[in-house]
Scaffold this motif. Structure first.
Motif, PDB file in Angstrom:
ATOM      1  N   LYS A   1       0.827  -1.214   0.000  1.00 28.14           N
ATOM      2  CA  LYS A   1       0.000   0.000   0.000  1.00 28.14           C
ATOM      3  C   LYS A   1       0.861   1.263   0.000  1.00 28.14           C
ATOM      4  O   LYS A   1       2.076   1.212   0.231  1.00 28.14           O
ATOM      5  CB  LYS A   1      -0.937  -0.019   1.207  1.00 28.14           C
ATOM      6  CG  LYS A   1      -2.072  -1.039   1.080  1.00 28.14           C
ATOM      7  CD  LYS A   1      -3.039  -0.658  -0.036  1.00 28.14           C
ATOM      8  CE  LYS A   1      -4.210  -1.630  -0.172  1.00 28.14           C
ATOM      9  NZ  LYS A   1      -5.027  -1.362  -1.365  1.00 28.14           N
TER      10      LYS A   1
ATOM     11  N   ASP B   1     -10.307  -1.172   1.063  1.00 24.52           N
ATOM     12  CA  ASP B   1     -10.712  -1.252  -0.340  1.00 24.52           C
ATOM     13  C   ASP B   1     -12.147  -1.758  -0.359  1.00 24.52           C
ATOM     14  O   ASP B   1     -12.488  -2.661   0.407  1.00 24.52           O
ATOM     15  CB  ASP B   1      -9.845  -2.265  -1.109  1.00 24.52           C
ATOM     16  CG  ASP B   1      -8.552  -1.631  -1.635  1.00 24.52           C
ATOM     17  OD1 ASP B   1      -8.250  -0.481  -1.242  1.00 24.52           O
ATOM     18  OD2 ASP B   1      -7.850  -2.292  -2.421  1.00 24.52           O
TER      19      ASP B   1
ATOM     20  N   GLU C   1     -12.284  -4.026  -7.346  1.00 19.69           N
ATOM     21  CA  GLU C   1     -12.055  -2.797  -6.564  1.00 19.69           C
ATOM     22  C   GLU C   1     -12.774  -1.595  -7.158  1.00 19.69           C
ATOM     23  O   GLU C   1     -12.599  -1.264  -8.325  1.00 19.69           O
ATOM     24  CB  GLU C   1     -10.550  -2.517  -6.492  1.00 19.69           C
ATOM     25  CG  GLU C   1     -10.247  -1.281  -5.664  1.00 19.69           C
ATOM     26  CD  GLU C   1      -8.783  -0.838  -5.747  1.00 19.69           C
ATOM     27  OE1 GLU C   1      -7.907  -1.675  -6.026  1.00 19.69           O
ATOM     28  OE2 GLU C   1      -8.549   0.363  -5.530  1.00 19.69           O
TER      29      GLU C   1
ATOM     30  N   GLY D   1     -10.624   2.789  -3.121  1.00 21.11           N
ATOM     31  CA  GLY D   1      -9.398   2.559  -2.358  1.00 21.11           C
ATOM     32  C   GLY D   1      -9.220   3.731  -1.421  1.00 21.11           C
ATOM     33  O   GLY D   1      -9.371   4.879  -1.831  1.00 21.11           O
TER      34      GLY D   1
HETATM   35 MG    MG Z   1      -6.287   0.815  -5.091  1.00 20.79          MG
END
Ligand code: MG
Ligand code: 4AD
Length: 480
Positions: free
Chosen positions: A378, A395, A403, A406
């Motif tokens: 990350k 997420d 996804e 985020g």
């Molecule tokens: Mg992301």
């Protein structure tokens, strides 16, 4: 004034009859030299214009072709034909713009999405894209409504920037230097950006977050909604090189507040579309149903589009940690039978979209919020958890998409942030302005980014992200 027209949607929605009206729009079909189906983009429903024999001369009749733009005047009367309550009995038809029927690329038949992508400049004039872009508009409006109603300040963060907000190096350069090798150089042979337009190396932004954080340290609650750019070479149905992102940033929020905000936000905008775009969503629902029929039984989705959207707004998202998700994936039959392309062997790996989709589509069958990812996978700005291994990331994964959001709680502790930047080789001098948020009145805060096109994909039931942005940009393609 030229434009004294009634919108076709207004005309069709009303029960009023026996009055004179002017409509303008583009001809979809012209049957029997008598019936014009006219569309002005306000709805997918066409107004039927009836041209009584003898009303128009032969030359005008010939110019009423698919794609032509016309102005029609006449009386709104009850329709005898099927499919519409009212129609327009024309007393005059004026051609505003001719369209050569031989050359007009859209024929009154079903075209493939691939073909329409090649003529993206014309595809607005089809029912599918009419519906998609009216829904997209509504969703964009609902984004502003959601945050405005809650007192957030809309912040315009820069498009051109010198920093890499995600630290992933996926940026498009912005320069006025010539590309023929004659750009000014430094002694070591590298390009001397001091002489470039901005006096430094610049790029298109990948995210407005860092500037957003600065504004949140003054207004408490802000959001951005603008274009972002990623030079990642991802040729998928989920990636664009230019996409729109909404990034709220909130002072005093922790990770849980952040998840609550994101879930409320997603539900609000979907509900807005359900309430305001019923006709278009029902059309897209039928389109999806047709498409699903092409698939083998086992691969078809269990819910129709409207059912899916209602399900999402009426049910809590599933929340679990990355570690719990890894355990589920590792123990899954899918993993044991080696059905994943990337097998899950242990903690620490980044999830691929096949894993995300397994969790939402097969295991939980609803949107999922994953939290507390390993810090190695990350960005540098995420708040470090006490375990020394994970960060306060989140997420959100959506069925059929993967996804969609985020985000994280941010590292507000200067020493911890500097330490992480050093570990990740992010130059502190270049982000000195960002670090001022931590020097002067730092506070816990959190935010996230929602990929607007991924949301539009989800709501419209389309399957390729290139079909939900008017003019898509992706590797080897920047037409129009
Ligand atoms: Mg992301
Ligand atoms: O996860 P990402 O990279 O997060 C950020 O940019 C943070 N700065 C956001 C924040 O915390 N303020 O991107 C956020 C979202 C993703 O979840 C995805 O929905 C979308 O942006 N996204 C893309 N959409 C289309 N094409 C791409 N290439 C995308 N990359 C990310």
């Amino acid at each position: 004034m030229f434009n004294k027209r009634i919108k076709i949607k207004t005309l069709l929605d009303s029960d009023k009859i026996n009055y004179d009206a002017t409509v303008m729009g583009w001809v979809r079909t012209f049957r029997n030299n008598q019936f014009i189906a006219l569309n002005d983009g306000s709805t997918n429903n066409n107004i039927q214009i009836v041209v009584a024999l003898g009303t128009l001369d032969d030359v005008t009749l010939k110019r009423i072709t698919t794609g032509a733009c016309i102005k029609a005047l006449g009386e709104v009367v009850p329709s005898l034909g099927k499919g519409q309550k009212v129609e327009l009995k024309a007393t005059s038809v004026e051609i505003l713009g001719d369209s050569d029927a031989e050359k007009f690329p859209l024929q009154p038949k079903k075209h493939s999405l691939e073909f329409l992508r090649e003529i993206a400049h014309m595809r607005f004039r089809t029912n599918t894209f009419g519906a998609i872009f009216r829904v997209r508009h509504s969703l964009a409006y609902a984004v502003h409504k959601f945050y405005n109603d809650r007192g957030f300040v809309y912040m315009h963060t820069p498009i051109i920037t010198a920093s890499d907000a995600e630290g992933a190096g996926e940026m498009f350069k912005v320069t006025t230097f010539p590309l023929d090798g004659t750009a000014p150089k430094q002694e070591d042979g590298s390009i001397n950006f001091k002489e470039d337009f901005f006096g430094r190396s610049t790029n298109l932004t990948v995210s407005g977050q860092l500037e957003g954080e600065l504004a949140a340290m003054a207004f408490s609650e802000i959001y951005t909604f603008g274009p972002t750019f990623r030079a990642e070479n991802s040729n998928t149905t989920r990636h664009l090189a230019e996409f729109w992102m909404i990034e709220p940033e909130v002072a005093f929020n922790d990770l849980e507040d952040n998840m609550d905000l994101a879930e409320d936000f997603i539900k609000f905008i979907i509900r807005y579309a359900i309430d305001n775009n019923k006709e278009d969503l029902e059309f897209l629902g039928l389109r999806l149903e047709e498409e699903e029929k092409q698939k083998p039984l086992g691969e078809r989705s269990e819910m129709g589009l409207m059912e899916k959207l209602n399900f999402v707004v009426n049910n809590d998202f599933e929340r679990l940690t990355y570690t719990e998700a890894i355990d589920i994936l590792k123990e899954s039959n899918h993993n044991k039978k080696k059905k994943f392309q990337y097998l899950i062997e242990g903690w620490g790996v980044d999830l691929q979209s096949e894993h995300e989709r397994y969790l939402v589509e097969k295991h939980f069958k609803k949107p999922v919020i994953l939290t507390n990812y390993p810090k190695e996978i990350k960005a540098f700005y995420m708040r470090q958890n006490d375990d020394g291994k994970t960060v306060a990331a989140m997420d959100i994964l959506a069925p059929g998409i993967g996804e969609i959001v985020g985000g994280s709680q941010r590292e507000e502790r200067m020493d911890k942030l500097l330490e992480r930047m050093k570990e990740m080789n992010i130059p502190a001098e270049e982000l000195d302005w960002y670090l001022d948020t931590r020097r002067f009145g730092a506070c816990p805060h959190a935010g996230f980014g929602l990929g607007f096109e991924r949301l539009v994909l989800f709501v419209t039931g389309m399957t390729n992200i290139r079909d939900v942005i008017p003019f898509p940009r992706y590797p080897k393609s920047a037409s129009f």
